[in-house]
Design a protein around this motif. Structure first.
Motif, PDB file in Angstrom:
ATOM      1  N   GLY A  13     -21.068  -5.676 -51.895  1.00 23.06           N
ATOM      2  CA  GLY A  13     -20.370  -6.168 -50.712  1.00 23.06           C
ATOM      3  C   GLY A  13     -21.286  -6.750 -49.655  1.00 23.06           C
ATOM      4  O   GLY A  13     -20.851  -7.105 -48.566  1.00 23.06           O
ATOM      5  N   PHE A  14     -22.599  -6.891 -49.961  1.00 20.93           N
ATOM      6  CA  PHE A  14     -23.513  -7.396 -48.943  1.00 20.93           C
ATOM      7  C   PHE A  14     -23.467  -8.917 -48.881  1.00 20.93           C
ATOM      8  O   PHE A  14     -23.462  -9.602 -49.884  1.00 20.93           O
ATOM      9  CB  PHE A  14     -24.947  -6.955 -49.247  1.00 20.93           C
ATOM     10  N   ASP A  15     -23.418  -9.412 -47.652  1.00 26.77           N
ATOM     11  CA  ASP A  15     -23.554 -10.847 -47.424  1.00 26.77           C
ATOM     12  C   ASP A  15     -24.207 -11.020 -46.057  1.00 26.77           C
ATOM     13  O   ASP A  15     -24.555 -10.061 -45.380  1.00 26.77           O
ATOM     14  CB  ASP A  15     -22.193 -11.554 -47.484  1.00 26.77           C
ATOM     15  N   LEU A  22     -21.050  -3.947 -36.978  1.00 29.02           N
ATOM     16  CA  LEU A  22     -21.399  -2.782 -36.169  1.00 29.02           C
ATOM     17  C   LEU A  22     -21.640  -1.563 -37.038  1.00 29.02           C
ATOM     18  O   LEU A  22     -22.539  -0.770 -36.785  1.00 29.02           O
ATOM     19  CB  LEU A  22     -20.259  -2.503 -35.166  1.00 29.02           C
ATOM     20  N   ILE A  23     -20.833  -1.399 -38.078  1.00 25.50           N
ATOM     21  CA  ILE A  23     -20.929  -0.231 -38.937  1.00 25.50           C
ATOM     22  C   ILE A  23     -21.708  -0.564 -40.203  1.00 25.50           C
ATOM     23  O   ILE A  23     -21.408  -1.540 -40.876  1.00 25.50           O
ATOM     24  CB  ILE A  23     -19.525   0.291 -39.303  1.00 25.50           C
ATOM     25  N   GLU A  24     -22.715   0.257 -40.509  1.00 22.54           N
ATOM     26  CA  GLU A  24     -23.485   0.060 -41.737  1.00 22.54           C
ATOM     27  C   GLU A  24     -22.589   0.285 -42.947  1.00 22.54           C
ATOM     28  O   GLU A  24     -21.894   1.296 -43.039  1.00 22.54           O
ATOM     29  CB  GLU A  24     -24.649   1.056 -41.780  1.00 22.54           C
ATOM     30  N   THR A  25     -22.595  -0.676 -43.861  1.00 22.66           N
ATOM     31  CA  THR A  25     -21.754  -0.560 -45.053  1.00 22.66           C
ATOM     32  C   THR A  25     -22.503   0.017 -46.243  1.00 22.66           C
ATOM     33  O   THR A  25     -21.887   0.425 -47.221  1.00 22.66           O
ATOM     34  CB  THR A  25     -21.178  -1.930 -45.442  1.00 22.66           C
ATOM     35  N   ASN A  26     -23.826   0.054 -46.179  1.00 21.18           N
ATOM     36  CA  ASN A  26     -24.594   0.628 -47.285  1.00 21.18           C
ATOM     37  C   ASN A  26     -24.365   2.129 -47.362  1.00 21.18           C
ATOM     38  O   ASN A  26     -24.372   2.828 -46.345  1.00 21.18           O
ATOM     39  CB  ASN A  26     -26.095   0.360 -47.096  1.00 21.18           C
ATOM     40  N   GLY A  27     -24.175   2.607 -48.586  1.00 23.02           N
ATOM     41  CA  GLY A  27     -24.084   4.033 -48.819  1.00 23.02           C
ATOM     42  C   GLY A  27     -25.316   4.465 -49.591  1.00 23.02           C
ATOM     43  O   GLY A  27     -26.426   4.417 -49.081  1.00 23.02           O
ATOM     44  N   ILE A  28     -25.114   4.856 -50.849  1.00 22.86           N
ATOM     45  CA  ILE A  28     -26.258   5.209 -51.685  1.00 22.86           C
ATOM     46  C   ILE A  28     -26.672   4.050 -52.578  1.00 22.86           C
ATOM     47  O   ILE A  28     -27.511   4.206 -53.464  1.00 22.86           O
ATOM     48  CB  ILE A  28     -25.953   6.451 -52.547  1.00 22.86           C
ATOM     49  N   ASP A  29     -26.074   2.868 -52.341  1.00 20.25           N
ATOM     50  CA  ASP A  29     -26.416   1.704 -53.152  1.00 20.25           C
ATOM     51  C   ASP A  29     -27.813   1.194 -52.801  1.00 20.25           C
ATOM     52  O   ASP A  29     -28.413   1.570 -51.802  1.00 20.25           O
ATOM     53  CB  ASP A  29     -25.382   0.591 -52.948  1.00 20.25           C
ATOM     54  N   ILE A  30     -28.327   0.310 -53.634  1.00 21.05           N
ATOM     55  CA  ILE A  30     -29.682  -0.215 -53.481  1.00 21.05           C
ATOM     56  C   ILE A  30     -29.747  -1.175 -52.292  1.00 21.05           C
ATOM     57  O   ILE A  30     -28.922  -2.085 -52.174  1.00 21.05           O
ATOM     58  CB  ILE A  30     -30.116  -0.939 -54.769  1.00 21.05           C
ATOM     59  N   ILE A  31     -30.728  -0.972 -51.426  1.00 22.90           N
ATOM     60  CA  ILE A  31     -30.901  -1.849 -50.270  1.00 22.90           C
ATOM     61  C   ILE A  31     -31.496  -3.174 -50.748  1.00 22.90           C
ATOM     62  O   ILE A  31     -32.530  -3.195 -51.429  1.00 22.90           O
ATOM     63  CB  ILE A  31     -31.835  -1.210 -49.223  1.00 22.90           C
ATOM     64  N   SER A  32     -30.842  -4.273 -50.407  1.00 27.91           N
ATOM     65  CA  SER A  32     -31.316  -5.579 -50.866  1.00 27.91           C
ATOM     66  C   SER A  32     -32.611  -5.966 -50.153  1.00 27.91           C
ATOM     67  O   SER A  32     -32.917  -5.481 -49.058  1.00 27.91           O
ATOM     68  CB  SER A  32     -30.245  -6.640 -50.601  1.00 27.91           C
ATOM     69  N   GLU A  33     -33.358  -6.850 -50.776  1.00 32.27           N
ATOM     70  CA  GLU A  33     -34.639  -7.270 -50.212  1.00 32.27           C
ATOM     71  C   GLU A  33     -34.482  -7.893 -48.832  1.00 32.27           C
ATOM     72  O   GLU A  33     -35.333  -7.720 -47.963  1.00 32.27           O
ATOM     73  CB  GLU A  33     -35.324  -8.264 -51.160  1.00 32.27           C
ATOM     74  N   SER A  34     -33.394  -8.629 -48.616  1.00 31.42           N
ATOM     75  CA  SER A  34     -33.196  -9.295 -47.327  1.00 31.42           C
ATOM     76  C   SER A  34     -32.980  -8.305 -46.190  1.00 31.42           C
ATOM     77  O   SER A  34     -33.170  -8.638 -45.021  1.00 31.42           O
ATOM     78  CB  SER A  34     -31.997 -10.253 -47.417  1.00 31.42           C
ATOM     79  N   HIS A 248     -40.352  -2.617 -45.728  1.00 35.55           N
ATOM     80  CA  HIS A 248     -40.859  -3.688 -46.597  1.00 35.55           C
ATOM     81  C   HIS A 248     -41.459  -3.067 -47.851  1.00 35.55           C
ATOM     82  O   HIS A 248     -42.117  -2.026 -47.780  1.00 35.55           O
ATOM     83  CB  HIS A 248     -41.946  -4.483 -45.865  1.00 35.55           C
ATOM     84  N   ARG A 249     -41.265  -3.718 -48.981  1.00 36.55           N
ATOM     85  CA  ARG A 249     -41.773  -3.156 -50.230  1.00 36.55           C
ATOM     86  C   ARG A 249     -43.300  -3.106 -50.257  1.00 36.55           C
ATOM     87  O   ARG A 249     -43.890  -2.268 -50.949  1.00 36.55           O
ATOM     88  CB  ARG A 249     -41.264  -3.974 -51.420  1.00 36.55           C
ATOM     89  N   ASP A 250     -43.968  -3.978 -49.502  1.00 30.67           N
ATOM     90  CA  ASP A 250     -45.428  -3.975 -49.491  1.00 30.67           C
ATOM     91  C   ASP A 250     -46.007  -3.140 -48.345  1.00 30.67           C
ATOM     92  O   ASP A 250     -47.205  -3.191 -48.072  1.00 30.67           O
ATOM     93  CB  ASP A 250     -45.962  -5.399 -49.412  1.00 30.67           C
ATOM     94  N   ALA A 251     -45.174  -2.344 -47.672  1.00 29.63           N
ATOM     95  CA  ALA A 251     -45.665  -1.480 -46.592  1.00 29.63           C
ATOM     96  C   ALA A 251     -46.672  -0.477 -47.141  1.00 29.63           C
ATOM     97  O   ALA A 251     -46.549   0.014 -48.264  1.00 29.63           O
ATOM     98  CB  ALA A 251     -44.497  -0.748 -45.932  1.00 29.63           C
TER      99      ALA A 251
END
Length: 505
Positions: A13-15, A22-34, A248-251
């Motif tokens: 559902g990410f776009d 206002l409300i974070e829609t991510n739950g336990i799903d994978i956080i996209s790179e963007s 960030h993945r390179d942190a």
């Protein structure tokens, strides 16, 4: 795609419009790179805001309760607090590597279904912590209002309970981005008023009385160290990666550990040290902290500063509870409950509200039972932490994020080595800890069953209440043993399994 590159999947559902919601829609799903835009230094704010509460001063009375001197207590604080948050920082590395919450990442060590065992313990621990913080806020409100002559009775407590619960639930429902912004603001407010509190109460310190406190034994020192580590970093360790999954993945791994540790430990070290000076100077103050830590600390303030002190204390407690309820909602989802993340947070909010009301109005003494509850769950959580930390430091590559959701994937449904390690370490650990509040929480008196056989103490009954003779029962060796034993066993027994997992492309 090379073997070192993780398989990616956009969050459902990410776009682009999601960023502005206002409300974070991510739950336990994978956080996209963007969405992975956070920097390691951003981790300072949530951990500092959640741990800058003046309640940290109240821990001084609990440390003295082990029978240690000021200098011994100071060593305990200077060692135990930072080390406990370093362990949180190590687990936070997994959040950067895997883009999912802590309890989902733990599936790599326990299996996709096997993780539900420590997941249930983690959920109970988070619910307990957030309810405890809400209770502290309500009791502090009643005490301050009573001193101001406004009234600290049932009506005040009811209103405070509803208001505190509402603040916690609303912030947790809004989600990660709102919480991060909120914590960065609260850090400055709570930090400033806490400094003011210290300036106004420094005259209450009696250095001669503090120095006169007698020293304790090695066992008492270890007991105090265990309590401090459990009450601070180990109390948060099951949610540590929830706040680093947007990194960030390179942190840098070192930077993640550093900022996590600084944010979590700087304020508690200062607050506990100052609290040791106050509590060591005034036995009555130390005794009052046992029933109402923040309200008791407010009694030595001038009237004019009580309102800003109260607001700051409540906000700091709410800040910590928000972290807890946000993560407990994620843990609930990781157990297989298929509801939106905001709904999971709301469910935990209802439980928090009911628990707060019950304790405030019906429980005669809750600090003792709470600490007993914390220790019971602290043993398996310490074992889980040892297993996951060993898993993290052994891995050389990022997680296969999709496999964390697939029981037939490389992490399989169950990892019986990890599950067996957790069970055995917990059984041994429970046998080496005791219920230190036997009169208030007799339901936990079954612990300590290995102490007498090993010659480490003698169980007695005094006035119908269980008691222990000897020094080592009070050291709560089972917590540290569960942590270290699980780490060592996992480091040795699962190395080959981890290598095979990482070889599967």
């Amino acid at each position: 795609m090379t073997a070192s590159q993780p398989v990616q999947q956009p969050a459902p559902g990410f776009d682009e419009a999601t960023k502005s919601r206002l409300i974070e829609t991510n739950g336990i799903d994978i956080i996209s790179e963007s969405e992975r835009t956070a920097q390691p230094r951003d981790l300072f704010w949530p951990w500092f805001a959640a741990n800058v509460s003046v309640f940290g001063m109240g821990y001084a009375a609990f440390i003295y309760g082990f029978g240690v001197s000021f200098w011994q207590a100071l060593v305990v604080a200077l060692i135990g607090i930072p080390i406990s948050f370093v362990l949180c920082g190590i687990i936070a590395i997994a959040g950067k590597r895997g883009s999912v919450p802590t309890m989902v990442l733990s599936r790599a060590a326990f299996g996709v279904h096997g993780q539900k065992l420590p997941g249930i313990v983690s959920w109970l621990l988070s619910i307990g912590w957030e309810t405890f913080l809400a209770i502290m806020a309500v009791l502090a409100t009643a005490t301050v209002f009573d001193r101001l002559g406004i009234g600290g009775g049932a009506t005040t407590k009811i209103i405070a309970a509803v208001a505190v619960a509402a603040l916690i639930v609303i912030a947790s429902v809004l989600g990660y981005h709102t919480i991060m912004k909120l914590q960065s603001v609260l850090t400055w407010i709570t930090g400033a008023i806490t400094i003011l509190y210290m300036l106004l109460t420094v005259s209450h310190i009696d250095w001669a009385a503090v120095q006169a406190i007698p020293s304790g034994s090695v066992g008492q020192l270890l007991g105090a160290l265990t309590m401090v580590m459990t009450g601070f970093g180990l109390g948060w360790i099951n949610i540590a990666a929830d706040w680093s999954r947007y990194q960030h993945r390179d942190a840098s791994n070192g930077s993640i550990v550093l900022w996590n540790t600084l944010g979590g430990s700087v304020a508690p070290v200062v607050l506990v040290t100052f609290g040791l000076l106050l509590a060591g100077s005034d036995p009555a103050l130390s005794e009052g902290i046992a029933s109402d830590p923040i309200g008791t600390l407010a009694t030595i303030l001038p009237i004019w500063v009580l309102i800003p002190f109260w607001i700051t204390a409540v906000l700091a407690l709410v800040s910590g509870a928000v972290l807890g309820i946000y993560s407990s909602g994620l843990t609930l989802l990781s157990l297989g409950i298929r509801i939106p993340r905001p709904a999971a947070a709301a469910i935990d909010g209802v439980i928090l509200t009911i628990g707060t009301i019950w304790v405030v109005f019906f429980a005669e003494n809750f600090l003792g039972p709470f600490q007993s509850f914390l220790l019971v769950l602290g043993v398996p959580m310490a074992s889980w932490a040892g297993i996951l930390i060993a898993d993290i430091v052994t891995r050389k590559r990022p997680y296969d994020e999709l496999a964390l959701f697939e029981p037939t994937g490389r992490y399989q449904a169950f990892d019986w080595v990890s599950i067996g390690t957790l069970v055995v370490a917990t059984i041994i650990g429970w046998g080496l800890v005791i219920n230190q509040f036997a009169g208030d929480a007799p339901w936990a008196n079954w612990q300590g069953y290995l102490l007498e056989p090993l010659g480490l103490g003698t169980r007695t009954v005094v006035d119908g209440v269980e008691a222990w003779d000897g020094v080592w029962p009070w050291a709560n060796l089972g917590v540290l043993l569960a942590l270290v034993l699980s780490f060592v066993v996992t480091l040795i027994a699962r190395r080959g399994t981890i290598v095979r997992q990482e070889e599967r492309a």
